[in-house]
Design an enzyme around this catalytic site. Structure first.
Site: not given
Length: 174
Positions: A10, A23, A32-33, A120-124
């Site tokens: 991205i 976050n 990604v953040d 939200s599909t990664g570490i969340y």
């Protein structure tokens, strides 16, 4: 309005705005953040700190906007997705709010092209299939969608790409 699905990074997408799965601190993190903050440079962090100082971060489901620093986009829209801890309506509503509020900011800032990651599909740990369904449904039902020319769902892996592709094919057949 056109919807595209890309398997890509991205931080390399040429659009008016990319969306960051941030976050609540807005200070960068993993996934990604972290990639957006690293590649975009200090200007993004500095603007996030200004937002934090003014309003105390960003709540889950809400969104804020900064410039994009060294990224090829003009803006970064930072939104905070929910942490998945079971199939709760509240989590689905908060995830939908991420897309809704990001699109609202896009329209307010005359953004015509926008790229979303899988919020939200990664570490969340939000299930990718449920998250993709919410993302697509929220974008298609956005009341000012005619003001956006193109929405790109940027998938980091083959699994996500297939999920988005299958969902959009089902919608096209309706």
């Amino acid at each position: 309005m056109k919807i595209e699905i890309l398997k890509a990074d991205i931080t390399e997408i040429h659009v008016d705005a990319i969306v960051n799965a941030a976050n609540t601190s807005l200070l960068g993190g993993g996934g990604v953040d972290g990639a957006i903050h690293r590649k975009g440079g200090k200007v993004i962090l500095d603007e996030c700190i200004q937002i934090r100082n003014k309003q105390g971060g960003c709540k889950v489901g809400e969104a804020v906007i900064t410039t994009a620093g060294n990224l090829p986009s003009k803006y970064v829209i930072h939104t905070v997705g929910p942490v998945w801890n079971g199939d709760k309506e509240e989590k689905k509503n908060l995830l939908a709010a991420c897309y809704q509020n990001s699109l609202e900011l896009a329209v307010e800032n005359n953004i015509k092209t926008i790229a979303f990651p899988g919020i939200s599909t990664g570490i969340y740990h939000f299930p990718k299939d449920k998250a993709a369904e919410i993302a697509i449904k929220t974008v298609l039902n956005f009341d000012k969608i005619s003001e956006i020319e193109k929405v790109i769902f940027v998938c980091f892996d083959d699994e996500s790409y297939k999920i988005y592709n299958d969902l959009l094919e089902k919608i096209d057949k309706k």
